[in-house]
Design a protein around this motif. Structure first.
Motif, PDB file in Angstrom:
ATOM      1  N   VAL A   1     -12.362   8.543  -1.383  1.00 27.25           N
ATOM      2  CA  VAL A   1     -11.190   8.040  -0.660  1.00 27.25           C
ATOM      3  C   VAL A   1     -11.365   6.559  -0.333  1.00 27.25           C
ATOM      4  N   LYS A   2     -12.554   6.188   0.131  1.00 26.00           N
ATOM      5  CA  LYS A   2     -12.821   4.781   0.455  1.00 26.00           C
ATOM      6  C   LYS A   2     -12.710   3.903  -0.790  1.00 26.00           C
ATOM      7  N   TYR A   3     -13.259   4.381  -1.899  1.00 28.45           N
ATOM      8  CA  TYR A   3     -13.211   3.598  -3.144  1.00 28.45           C
ATOM      9  C   TYR A   3     -11.767   3.392  -3.600  1.00 28.45           C
TER      10      TYR A   3
ATOM     11  N   THR B   1     -10.221   4.026 -12.961  1.00 31.91           N
ATOM     12  CA  THR B   1      -9.424   2.952 -12.376  1.00 31.91           C
ATOM     13  C   THR B   1      -9.343   1.734 -13.281  1.00 31.91           C
TER      14      THR B   1
ATOM     15  N   GLU C   1      -3.326  12.013  -3.676  1.00 32.00           N
ATOM     16  CA  GLU C   1      -2.987  10.591  -3.540  1.00 32.00           C
ATOM     17  C   GLU C   1      -1.905  10.299  -4.564  1.00 32.00           C
TER      18      GLU C   1
ATOM     19  N   GLU D   1      -9.193   3.169  -1.858  1.00 31.22           N
ATOM     20  CA  GLU D   1      -8.427   2.268  -0.999  1.00 31.22           C
ATOM     21  C   GLU D   1      -8.334   0.871  -1.601  1.00 31.22           C
ATOM     22  N   SER D   2      -9.297   0.512  -2.439  1.00 30.15           N
ATOM     23  CA  SER D   2      -9.305  -0.832  -3.034  1.00 30.15           C
ATOM     24  C   SER D   2      -9.227  -0.801  -4.561  1.00 30.15           C
TER      25      SER D   2
ATOM     26  N   LYS E   1     -15.192  11.562   0.990  1.00 28.29           N
ATOM     27  CA  LYS E   1     -14.978  10.362   1.801  1.00 28.29           C
ATOM     28  C   LYS E   1     -15.308   9.096   1.010  1.00 28.29           C
TER      29      LYS E   1
ATOM     30  N   TYR F   1      -8.898   7.010   6.437  1.00 31.26           N
ATOM     31  CA  TYR F   1      -7.711   6.302   5.942  1.00 31.26           C
ATOM     32  C   TYR F   1      -6.458   7.187   6.016  1.00 31.26           C
ATOM     33  N   ASN F   2      -6.395   8.008   7.062  1.00 26.62           N
ATOM     34  CA  ASN F   2      -5.245   8.895   7.306  1.00 26.62           C
ATOM     35  C   ASN F   2      -5.015   9.902   6.175  1.00 26.62           C
ATOM     36  N   ILE F   3      -6.074  10.270   5.494  1.00 27.40           N
ATOM     37  CA  ILE F   3      -5.981  11.258   4.418  1.00 27.40           C
ATOM     38  C   ILE F   3      -6.686  12.541   4.852  1.00 27.40           C
TER      39      ILE F   3
END
Length: 255
Positions: A198-200, A251, A173, A202-203, A195, A154-156
């Motif tokens: 980061v994926k988590y 979150t 972030e 994203e949403s 990773k 995700y470009n991170i």
């Protein structure tokens, strides 16, 4: 003879009508059972959410503090478990220990420590100034610190730093500094967890810190720590074994 034939015909007709009626009744009952099970399933899911919402509200009502504090909107608990907690206010600090239990137990029940499972602990401390609160946040700008660069998706970009047998993979972030921890003999695990985080994210949104926030996610589930500042308040989440569950709880504070 004719009367007997007529009688038998009427009797057979009545039996046939009764059988049909009984069959229709059974079919209708089966349909009702099917409808009820579907509705009940939906109601159960709704009830679970409602019960957890009510529990979080009750927990909040047990906290007597000078300023209002934020609570998560939901918590990850096992299916069929109930959410409860113990609360303690001491001076300028509030402690909430979240539990899941097999039975619906009241907040601050003395049995919780022995019969329920800890989900995590929330500490909220009030400082005299925003400057005093900000000193509690170990914020790092990882791309300025240097280290071995790694792609996290995700470009991170993350940056790895090793020392004393530990390997950290850190990235930023927004106003959050996030890092995963592993041992130097297990480097791939740290990148894998980074990773996944980061994926988590994203949403899912972490709470907006005023000014900064930091998260340490531990591969070995022994040192997960998430801290963020909200002006004069500092929120700390710890005692959460699963690093991704720690992120899920953090979150849930996003509002």
């Amino acid at each position: 003879m004719m009367k007997k034939v007529v009688f038998l015909f009427l009797l057979l007709s009545i039996c046939s009508i009764s059988a049909c009626a009984e069959r229709d009744k059974n079919d209708q009952e089966h349909e009702n059972e099917t409808d009820t099970s579907v509705t009940q399933s939906n109601m159960d899911e709704s009830d679970i959410v409602q019960v957890q919402t009510e529990a979080l509200q009750q927990i909040k009502e047990q906290i007597h503090f000078d300023v209002p504090i934020k609570m998560p909107t939901t918590l990850p608990i096992a299916e069929g478990a109930f959410l409860t907690a113990t609360t303690r206010t001491q001076g300028d600090q509030v402690e909430v220990i979240f539990y899941e239990s097999k039975e619906n137990m009241p907040i601050n029940d003395i049995r919780l420590k022995k019969s329920a499972t800890v989900i995590g602990r929330l500490l909220v401390k009030q400082y005299k100034s925003m400057e005093g609160a900000s000193t509690q946040i170990a914020f790092d700008n990882f791309n300025q610190n240097g280290g071995q660069e790694v792609e996290l998706g995700y470009n991170i970009k993350g940056y790895q730093d090793a020392g004393a047998g530990s390997l950290w993979t850190g990235w930023n972030e927004g106003r959050w500094a996030i890092a995963t921890h592993t041992r130097t003999d297990n480097p791939d695990a740290g990148i894998k967890l980074a990773k996944q985080a980061v994926k988590y994210l994203e949403s899912h949104m972490l709470p907006i810190p005023r000014q900064y926030g930091m998260a340490q996610l531990d591969v070995y589930q022994s040192g997960n720590l998430i801290v963020w500042q909200d002006e004069k308040l500092v929120y700390t989440l710890d005692s959460i074994k699963d690093p991704l569950k720690a992120l899920a709880i953090a979150t849930a504070f996003y509002q």
